[in-house]
Design a protein around this motif. Structure first.
Motif, PDB file in Angstrom:
ATOM      1  N   ALA A 187       0.833  -1.204   0.000  1.00  0.00           N
ATOM      2  CA  ALA A 187       0.000   0.000   0.000  1.00  0.00           C
ATOM      3  C   ALA A 187       0.860   1.244   0.000  1.00  0.00           C
ATOM      4  CB  ALA A 187      -0.908  -0.015   1.227  1.00  0.00           C
ATOM      5  N   LEU A 188       1.863   1.243   0.856  1.00  0.00           N
ATOM      6  CA  LEU A 188       2.735   2.403   0.946  1.00  0.00           C
ATOM      7  C   LEU A 188       3.436   2.619  -0.394  1.00  0.00           C
ATOM      8  CD1 LEU A 188       3.508   4.405   3.120  1.00  0.00           C
ATOM      9  CD2 LEU A 188       5.565   3.064   3.532  1.00  0.00           C
ATOM     10  N   LEU A 209       4.278   5.603  -5.305  1.00  0.00           N
ATOM     11  CA  LEU A 209       4.402   5.527  -6.758  1.00  0.00           C
ATOM     12  C   LEU A 209       3.476   6.525  -7.426  1.00  0.00           C
ATOM     13  CD1 LEU A 209       5.872   3.606  -8.844  1.00  0.00           C
ATOM     14  CD2 LEU A 209       3.616   2.590  -9.151  1.00  0.00           C
ATOM     15  N   PHE A 210       2.243   6.556  -6.940  1.00  0.00           N
ATOM     16  CA  PHE A 210       1.271   7.460  -7.556  1.00  0.00           C
ATOM     17  C   PHE A 210       1.663   8.917  -7.340  1.00  0.00           C
ATOM     18  CE2 PHE A 210      -1.491   3.869  -8.152  1.00  0.00           C
ATOM     19  CZ  PHE A 210      -2.199   4.221  -9.289  1.00  0.00           C
ATOM     20  N   GLY A 241       2.438  11.437 -10.208  1.00  0.00           N
ATOM     21  CA  GLY A 241       1.686  12.691 -10.302  1.00  0.00           C
ATOM     22  C   GLY A 241       2.627  13.876 -10.435  1.00  0.00           C
ATOM     23  N   LEU A 242       3.747  13.801  -9.694  1.00  0.00           N
ATOM     24  CA  LEU A 242       4.693  14.909  -9.750  1.00  0.00           C
ATOM     25  C   LEU A 242       5.426  14.937 -11.085  1.00  0.00           C
ATOM     26  CD1 LEU A 242       6.193  14.759  -6.148  1.00  0.00           C
ATOM     27  CD2 LEU A 242       4.575  16.402  -7.100  1.00  0.00           C
ATOM     28  N   MET A 290      -4.716  12.826 -11.710  1.00  0.00           N
ATOM     29  CA  MET A 290      -4.277  12.506 -10.360  1.00  0.00           C
ATOM     30  C   MET A 290      -3.880  13.756  -9.595  1.00  0.00           C
ATOM     31  SD  MET A 290      -1.495   9.929  -9.097  1.00  0.00           S
ATOM     32  CE  MET A 290      -0.818   9.982 -10.686  1.00  0.00           C
ATOM     33  N   ARG A 291      -3.203  14.673 -10.315  1.00  0.00           N
ATOM     34  CA  ARG A 291      -2.811  15.891  -9.626  1.00  0.00           C
ATOM     35  C   ARG A 291      -4.038  16.624  -9.104  1.00  0.00           C
ATOM     36  NH1 ARG A 291       2.345  17.557 -11.342  1.00  0.00           N
ATOM     37  NH2 ARG A 291       1.885  19.769 -11.368  1.00  0.00           N
TER      38      ARG A 291
END
Ligand SMILES: Nc1ncnc2c1ncn2[C@@H]1O[C@H](COP(=O)(O)OP(=O)(O)OP(=O)(O)O)[C@@H](O)[C@H]1O
Ligand SMILES: Nc1ncnc2c1ncn2[C@@H]1O[C@H](COP(=O)(O)OP(=O)(O)OP(=O)(O)O)[C@@H](O)[C@H]1O
Ligand SMILES: [Mg+2]
Ligand SMILES: [Mg+2]
Lengths: 483, 329, 289, 337, 308
Positions: free
Chosen positions: C24-25, C30-31, C35-36, C87-88
């Protein structure tokens, strides 16, 4: 399919037909606030009747057997005598008079159509006489929207929920925004409908609507979303039909405001659009590229020379007009104005971006859109417009006059043509006048008129006798189901 | 005297993240009919774990690491759950320290008592109810009929403990384990409950194990005492023997740590230090770090209980010396 | 200064993380990273459409030669780029909402829980009144009133969330307020400010953190629901919610439009949920103290 | 004790009540947890307060240290009424009265180290100890209560019960109090550890001269530690006097019952479990303070009660008993039949 | 009890008043006005003005507010301009379907929630337990509309075993109720699981075992009953969620509930209906929670603790 409420029992027997339009019926009062909603009109066409009805190019007699014009300001109609309301009472000129007067006095959206009427008289039971202040060429067209209710019901009955009409179907039950259940009116003058009943459910979610057609919960549904049209055609037991419609996309420029007060800018933006490619890839068969400010299915339409797709020319024209360095502007629309409206807006914006015109997309709520629209508080606006009467007057005559001032465009010549078209009753003359109007509006590029939407219908293959209607208001009197 | 219960070399271990924790380390004792054996010891010495093991109710993380438990001649270690269920309540019963949390808050007192008859004997509802009322009267709850339908929170602490006793004695068990039955109660109520237990025990010739950390209560209520320290019984004997001539330095220390009314105000002889961590007990005798008698042998050899007389034993290398020392004081 | 044992204890606990918590972490990190970096990997411009490339399945080559690994949407935009950009938006909406709602909730919850009396009366009643509207309805009303914009979505959602946080904080403040160690500070003569800051606040933070974690996920879902009803972020901004909502008409034909952002949303929310559970487990023994 | 020193703490007719909010299935009301208590503690002495659960002992403690406000009556410290004192003065006085709780763990902030816990006192009262001497002072205090200097950096949960109670005491001592209220300070401790703490308390009194108000339900401990003892029942003091006088000649039936019910190490001698040691077993339970009995509060459980007890509340006065007692019929022990 | 009920009722009234006020304020600051929507895009300014005056939109806000309060007290919210009938009638005819759907969703949630919760609790910390807890998170992680559309596609379009639109029959309500319930099944399951595990550690469970009761009796008679208590308090809240989330489900399954009426009415500035809907929902919700509070007493006798 199991579970579907419309599933018939024994084959061959007449059964209730389920027909789902994509908009909600809110109110059955034909003179009420939502009287010109397409969904209300659909319901009204089944429940009530009008004096005159549009039949393709023609205006055909309905409750009125015949009519004449003793002078320019007077109309005289002779009514059928074999018409009865669903409650058994006879329809007479008194009912027509009461209905027309109610319309003229109403606060609803039909009010402007009737503001020119000065008097309605009923000299005898089968004659009705309408006097107007000025010559009113659109009288017959307007009458296609004038549904007749029993005089006795006005002010007493519950027309919104349990109306009494003289149409082919009578109301059995009604839940606003949910469903309208109708039963055939055996005494209809044109002959009783073939169906045992008619159910008009409202299914807001289009994927559900498609599902319910596929598994037989509904027998007919329209409008089919453009992207579903092809797929649905391949589904077993389902057929699709379509007809050029009276709904079309328009994107007006605010011609009273810089930079759109300059026709060169407006034309340049036309040249920057590859309308054909956009419309065909977005809509496929579900829409047609327009060649006039009104759809081809509308009375008064005249084809114009299309603007050529030429981005370089567009850039040059913009530079000539003094906007070589580009334009920053905005376009507003509301989400549900029509199918793929957002996608169309995005495509147009994207195309204009290529010629240096940066458009801020403003997808807003309908109420806010309407407020800004009437206040002319916008640069470009996109909407689906409906020629409700199927007659150019409803759109051109109403929206493009200097007085109406809907998009800041003012043209004395056009005002004259439209006024003239409004007052003549001669249909051929009207057609040519509206043709001229089309040309002026098109040439002056008051807006972009990308696509006329087809009326697309999906039917179970068991449905017979169904005639697709251009105005999305099909009649069900002649429809029958097999099996 | 017939032994209702015999425990031999019982050992219980807990699995903990830090490794096995030996909560009970080789405990032996027996209880006869109409006899009260008190188990005293400080917090964490393993009294409750021992009691739960006797009921076949070791916690999930615990396991019996060795030894034998015989109830009325029958070895019960490893008995299947079904058979345990028949023993519990019928042959051996238990009451707990906090009578409020030990009763189900949402069921009526009557239901909870009657349940004994209904689930074990299949008695009908009305009959079970009648017998529940009878029992409640027997344990001194006034107006039993009416109070059957009250929920536990409507009873005072003492009354709740009476309900617990009624429930435990419902099916005429032979053996009663009372785990600190009066610790949560006031002194005056404690006296009532101790007297009630005594009466019921004598009337029914029960064997009883009374667990307590209060030496005074034990002195008042027990026949024999077993003193526990760090999971082990360090000394057993009759109350008189143990109280008069303690044979283990821990027992001696406990006695001296209690204020003496005849010498009030004088500094107490506290036992230095803290009880050991059972996950890492000290080498040799578990008590040696705190023991004034400790010598080298105590640091290396864990003394086994030695018999000092009939039913009297001590787990100290120097038991005799301790006795003498205790007498001198 | 007083040191928060939680802060000290957590890294230790993380080392013995169960597998699913590590997954999960990892997912969340990753996401966030994607996103960045998204704008660098696959830039997205809502204003750039390509009608000829619309509704292409994953892996198709577009008219400009680029491969759309996750397919294209109904206006021919690359879904991968849209998901990254979305996502951002979604994360920003969720985080800002939770931070804003959480701060307001923390402040009011502390006041209500610690002082009790009329402060508690007023704050709790306002909370009650607001809770009388189911939160989605309130968000609908507010989003309808304010019109679609990211800021307005955040306002609408934050307004519906503060009560939750305030209640959590009030609950723990109330529980801690009468604890003996607080009493002992009072006996010592500590002022209200001191008690609030050094005694009450640290006890309220762990449950608040747990609640905030859970709400980050739920807020993302709520944003999607608002988009479904046409009340979400405007069309000019991609968000997972609006992409899923727009893709819903294509679930049967072009499933990839809704699938990618849907899977992403589910993954992130589930991961955050697992982390929330972990946090709850980790802080429970402490809140018991 | 020839010349009695000035009273340090004086309670006069103290009444403290809790308001109960009406809840589901519950009527609102007022609990008079302390219903008119007068009590004196002199500098350097130890006064014991005994009584059963719920009789109002903790409420008295909480009222004295200012955690709850009295509904009536006065709390005088060094002759000054705490209720009328200006805030600044009050703060200083408050510092001089400290409270030690029953559960040493609950009373220590689990998020603070021992050093932080102790220094907190000086943060609250700046000027008491100069900052540069804090560490030194912490070490001294820890030594004082029998802890080692390296314990300063640990958290409360790393200590055993007895050690925690030592920390509580160190913390209380940090503000140099003159009176420490011990609310069941040793009740949660095991016998061996309890003895250690009792010894520590005695030692501190000898060295520092602090006075204790020692609240307990354990008659044995009170007898061991206290100079004077007051017995409470249902919000009132029923008997008080010097230790010798009270334990030597208990005159209130409740005191008598309490004393006889208290188990002692020697109980086995007097016949042990056969109950031959003449214990008085009271019937019934303590009534609810929400609606105490009329007249004498003890009459519902008293074997000596007569009609007069129902009507007239006995005052706490000396009735030829050598010390004050609130009973119409004080006397020597008569066991209930 | 009466004192409590009185206080609780006063609180409920206060809540209702607050809710009404919030709605009023929110609607008055909404951009767009009903007159324009009624008259359509071709209306003349004079006509708009007349209609506005008629609708009372030209009065000072405070006057409008008190008019509104009076209207609410007399249950007269005015006419719905969209439907041409009284707003309250329009609302009430939608309330039934909403409550029906919510009730079904509640039944499903409770059944599945308790089933999964006790399943997970009995296998605490096994892979089955983890699976349940992760899948319950997934239920909450998916937007409800997505769940709804997928269920509809799978069961109505592809398998063709359930209808895609709801007509009130039990079969047709299955999908919408399931859509509403799914996100909360996991939530309730987790609540039940924690509750059971917590109860399992209570002393009375040990007593029950010591009494020689079987595991089944201990679990079903003793433990489960006590886990109900905290769960019941959540059910009121849950009903609120169902009423609210109904909006989405109603749209997908064409069920004439109160939520879609609200969204429509906001879109079309049908103020009277918006006010009526929100007031009705609020009242329902508050009454429901009042009911839960009372139910609570019967489930948890401890609450009467102080009743002397
Ligand atoms: N579930 C458990 N898991 C791990 N260790 C346990 C558990 N239960 C008890 N213990 C340990 O076993 C030892 C003995 O515990 P037990 O409860 O028997 O003590 P006790 O003598 O009854 O103490 P008390 O007087 O406090 O009741 C203690 O050290 C305790 O920490
Ligand atoms: N916060 C409170 N609200 C209402 N009633 C209270 C409160 N605190 C105490 N009481 C009631 O006041 C009475 C006296 O309580 P108090 O705590 O002073 O008793 P105590 O003698 O210290 O008892 P214990 O020996 O159990 O500590 C009890 O009946 C109790 O129920
Ligand atoms: Mg124990
Ligand atoms: Mg107390």
């Amino acid at each position: 399919a199991p579970g579907g409420p419309a599933t018939g029992t024994a084959a061959g027997t007449k059964r209730a037909l389920s027909a789902a339009f994509y908009q909600a019926i809110n109110d059955l009062d034909p003179h009420g606030a939502s009287a010109v909603d397409e969904a209300s009109l659909l319901a009204n066409r089944q429940i009530y009747d009008t004096l005159v009805a549009r039949d393709g190019e023609r205006l055909a007699p309905r409750l009125a057997l015949s009519w004449r014009q003793p002078d320019d300001e007077t109309w005289e109609f002779t009514l059928r005598e074999d018409v009865v309301f669903h409650d058994g009472s006879k329809l007479t000129s008194a009912d027509v008079k009461a209905s027309l007067e109610r319309l003229a006095a109403s606060d609803g959206p039909q009010k402007p159509l009737w503001s020119g009427v000065s008097a309605v008289e009923a000299p005898d039971a089968k004659t009705i006489k309408i006097t107007t202040k000025d010559p009113l060429g659109t009288m017959l067209v307007n009458l296609t929207l004038a549904f007749i209710v029993p005089a006795a019901q006005i002010g007493k009955g519950d027309l919104s929920r349990k109306p009494v009409g003289s149409g082919p179907f009578a109301v059995e039950s009604f839940t606003p925004s949910s469903q309208l259940v109708l039963k055939p009116a055996a005494s209809y003058w044109g002959g009783a409908p073939k169906l045992a009943g008619l159910r008009l459910p409202y299914i807001p979610e289009s994927s559900t609507r498609m599902t319910s057609l596929q598994n037989g919960e509904v027998d007919v549904t329209w409008i089919i979303p453009p992207d579903e049209l092809k797929r649905l055609g391949g589904v077993n037991g389902v057929k699709v039909e379509s007809k050029p419609g009276v709904n079309y996309f328009l994107a007006w420029f605010n011609c009273g405001k810089k930079p759109f007060s300059d026709p060169r800018v407006r034309r340049a933006l036309h040249h920057a659009l590859d309308v054909k490619s956009i419309v065909s890839s977005l809509y496929g068969d579900a829409a047609a590229v327009m060649d006039a400010p009104i759809p081809s299915a509308v009375f008064g339409h005249a084809s114009q020379e299309p603007y050529e797709y030429d981005p370089d020319l567009a850039k040059r024209e913009l530079a000539e007009a003094g906007f070589g360095s580009g334009i920053r502007t905005s376009m507003m629309w509301f989400k549900d104005t029509g199918p793929l409206a957002t996608e169309l807006a995005q495509s147009i914006i994207s195309a204009w971006a290529k010629v240096g015109v940066t458009v801020e997309p403003q997808q807003i709520e309908k109420a806010a859109w309407l407020k800004r629209l009437t206040a002319l508080d916008w640069d470009i606006e996109l909407q689906v417009n409906t020629v409700t009467t199927g007659d150019a007057d409803y759109t051109l005559g109403r929206l493009y006059t200097s007085e109406a001032n809907r998009m800041g465009y003012k043209n004395k010549e056009l005002d004259g043509i439209l006024a003239k078209a409004k007052s003549t009753a001669d249909q051929d003359e009207r057609r040519s006048l509206y043709g001229q109007a089309c040309e002026i509006i098109w040439r002056d590029a008051v807006g972009v008129f990308p696509a006329a939407l087809s009326s697309t219908y999906g039917l179970r293959s068991t449905v017979a006798g169904f005639v697709p209607a251009a105005n999305s208001q099909p009649e069900f009197r002649t429809v029958s189901t097999a099996g | 005297m017939v032994n209702l219960l015999e425990v031999e070399d019982l050992a219980v271990e807990f699995d903990t993240p830090k490794g096995p924790l030996r909560a009970v380390r080789g405990v032996s004792f027996e209880v006869g009919e109409c006899e009260t054996l008190a188990i005293v010891g400080e917090s964490g010495s393993g009294k409750s774990v021992t009691a739960q093991t006797l009921m076949g109710l070791v916690p999930l993380t615990a396991r019996i690491a060795g030894g034998r438990v015989t109830i009325e001649g029958r070895d019960v270690v490893g008995l299947p759950d079904r058979e345990w269920r028949e023993l519990r309540g019928e042959r051996i019963a238990m009451i707990f320290q906090d009578p409020l949390s030990a009763l189900n808050p949402s069921l009526t007192v009557g239901y909870q008592i009657a349940e004994m008859f209904r689930r074990h004997r299949g008695t009908r509802r009305a009959e079970a109810r009648r017998r529940a009322a009878e029992l409640m009267t027997q344990v001194g709850i006034p107006d039993a009929e009416r109070r059957l339908d009250d929920h536990p929170h409507r009873f005072s602490g003492g009354m709740r403990q009476r309900v617990m006793i009624a429930m435990a004695l419902a099916l005429d068990p032979r053996l009663l384990i009372a785990d600190e039955p009066t610790t949560a109660l006031d002194v005056t109520v404690q006296a009532q409950i101790l007297r009630l237990l005594r009466q019921r025990q004598q009337a029914e010739r029960l064997g009883m194990i009374l667990i307590s950390h209060d030496l005074g209560v034990v002195a008042r209520a027990a026949d024999r005492v077993a003193v526990m320290y760090a999971g082990r019984i360090v000394e057993t004997g009759t109350v008189a023997e143990v109280y008069e001539r303690p044979a283990h330095p821990y027992t001696l220390g406990l006695m001296r740590a209690v204020p003496d009314p005849r010498d009030a105000g004088a500094p107490l002889e506290a036992i230095d230090g803290q009880p050991p961590d059972l996950a890492a007990p000290p080498e040799g005798c578990a008590f040696h770090p705190r023991c004034p008698f400790a010598r080298d042998v105590c640091r290396t050899d864990d003394p086994a209980p030695r018999t000092l007389g009939p039913r009297r034993a001590s787990a100290c290398h120097f038991a005799e010396e301790v006795i003498v020392n205790g007498l001198r004081a | 200064m007083s040191v928060n044992t939680e802060v000290r204890a957590l890294p230790g606990r993380l080392r013995v993380l169960p597998l699913r918590a590590r997954l999960a972490l990892g997912t969340v990190l990753l996401f966030v990273l994607a996103g960045l970096l998204g704008p660098l990997l696959a830039p997205f411009d809502a204003a750039r459409t390509s009608p000829v490339d619309r509704l292409l399945p994953p892996g198709s080559r577009l008219s400009d030669g680029v491969v759309a690994w996750l397919g294209t949407n109904q206006v021919g935009q690359d879904i991968l780029a849209e998901v990254l950009a979305g996502m951002r938006t979604s994360l920003t909406v969720a985080l800002v909402t939770v931070v804003v709602g959480g701060s307001v909730g923390l402040l009011l919850g502390l006041l209500a829980g610690y002082f009790g009396g009329w402060a508690d009366g007023i704050i709790s009643r306002i909370g009650d009144i607001q809770l009388a509207f189911p939160s989605l309805l309130l968000a609908i009303l507010l989003a309808g009133v304010l019109g679609p914009s990211m800021v307005n979505v955040i306002i609408a959602l934050a307004v519906t969330r503060w009560v939750i946080f305030a209640r959590v904080v009030r609950g723990s403040a109330l529980a801690v307020r009468d604890r003996e160690f607080v009493d002992s500070a009072r006996v010592m003569g500590a002022s209200h400010a001191r008690i609030l800051l050094t005694y009450i606040l640290p006890s309220c933070l762990p449950p608040l953190l747990v609640a905030a974690t859970v709400q980050v996920g739920l807020t993302m879902v709520a944003e999607a629901s608002l988009s479904f009803l046409g009340l979400g972020v405007p069309a000019s901004q991609a968000s997972w919610g609006s992409t899923i909502a727009e893709g819903r008409d294509y679930l049967a034909s072009a499933w990839w439009i809704a699938a990618a952002p849907g899977a992403a949303l589910a993954l992130v929310v589930v991961s955050i949920g697992i982390l929330g559970d972990l946090l709850r487990d980790a802080s429970d023994p402490m809140t018991e103290l | 004790m020839a010349s009695e020193p000035e009273p340090l703490l004086e309670l006069t007719d103290l009444v403290t009540s809790y308001r109960l909010r009406a809840g589901i299935g519950r009527a609102g009301g007022e609990v008079r947890a302390v219903a008119g208590v007068s009590l004196t503690v002199r500098a350097g002495e130890t006064v014991g307060l005994v009584g059963e659960s719920g009789c109002g002992k903790s409420t008295i403690a909480r009222t004295i240290v200012g955690l709850v406000r009295p509904a009536a009556g006065r709390v005088l410290f060094e002759g000054r009424d705490l209720a009328t004192l200006p805030a600044k003065e009050l703060r200083r006085l408050r510092r001089e009265i400290q409270l030690i709780f029953q559960d040493p763990y609950a009373a220590l902030n689990p998020r603070m180290t021992v050093a932080a816990l102790i220094k907190e006192a000086w943060r609250i009262h700046p000027g008491l100890v100069p900052r540069e001497r804090w560490d030194e002072e912490v070490r001294a205090l820890l030594g004082r209560v029998g802890l080692r200097p390296e314990h300063a950096g640990r958290y409360p949960h790393q200590f055993s019960g007895g050690q925690r109670q030592r920390i509580s005491i160190a913390r209380a001592l940090a503000v140099r109090p003159r009176l420490i209220v011990c609310d069941e300070a040793v009740s949660a401790l095991d016998v061996s550890v309890r003895a250690q703490i009792l010894n520590l308390l005695q030692e501190l009194q000898r060295d520092l001269g602090v006075a204790y108000l020692f609240i307990s339900h354990d008659l044995g401990v009170v007898r061991h530690l206290c100079d004077r003892v007051a017995v409470m029942y249902l919000g009132k003091i029923v008997e008080s006097g010097s230790k010798e006088s009270l334990y030597g000649g208990p005159s209130h039936p409740y005191t008598q019952a309490l004393l006889s019910a208290a188990p002692s190490l020697d109980d086995w001698r007097d016949g042990g479990r056969d109950g031959g040691h003449g214990e008085i077993v009271l019937t019934g339970d303590v009534p609810s303070p929400l609606n105490p009995p009329s007249g004498c509060r003890f009459r519902t459980r008293c074997w000596r009660a007569e009609d007069r007890c129902r009507e007239e509340e006995p005052a706490l006065i000396d009735r030829d008993t050598g010390h004050p007692v609130a009973c119409h019929f004080p006397g020597v022990v008569h066991s209930p039949a | 009890m009466t004192a409590f009920l009185g206080r609780r009722l006063a609180q409920a009234l206060l809540q209702i008043w607050g809710a009404i006020t919030i709605v009023f304020i929110a609607l008055r600051v909404l951009p767009g006005d009903p007159a324009e929507l009624i008259l359509g895009s071709q209306a003349t300014p004079e006509a708009l003005e007349t209609l506005r005056a008629q609708l009372g939109l030209r009065d000072p806000l405070i006057v409008q507010y008190f008019d509104h309060l009076r209207a609410v007290v007399t249950l007269d919210f005015g006419q719905s301009w969209r439907q041409g009938v009284s707003a309250l009638d329009a609302t009430m005819e939608r309330l039934g379907p909403t409550l029906t759907l919510s009730a079904w969703a509640m039944v499903i949630t409770i059944l599945l929630g308790f089933a999964t919760g006790s399943f997970a609790a009995r296998r605490a910390n096994t892979w089955a337990d983890h699976l349940v807890s992760v899948s319950s998170l997934v239920g909450q992680a998916l937007p409800p509309f997505w769940i709804g559309i997928m269920l509809s596609l799978i069961f109505a379009r592809w398998l063709q075993i359930l209808p895609s639109t709801a007509d009130g029959s039990m079969v047709s309500l299955l999908l919408p109720a399931l859509t509403l319930a799914l996100p909360f099944v996991g939530w309730l399951g987790r609540l039940v699981r924690t509750g059971i595990l917590e109860e399992m550690n209570q002393d009375y469970v040990r007593t029950a075992h010591a009494k020689g009761l079987s595991h089944r009796v201990v679990f079903y008679v003793h433990v489960l009953r006590n886990t109900l208590v905290p769960v019941v308090t959540m059910l009121g809240l849950l009903m609120g969620y169902f009423i609210a989330n109904g909006v989405i489900v109603e749209v997908i399954f064409a069920w004439p509930g109160i939520g879609s009426l609200l969204v429509d009415s906001i879109t079309f500035r049908d103020y009277a209906v918006v006010e009526a809907v929100l007031t009705v929902i609020t009242v329902c919700y508050i009454l429901l929670n009042l009911l839960v509070d009372v139910l609570y007493v019967y489930l948890d006798p401890r609450i009467q603790l102080e009743n002397a």
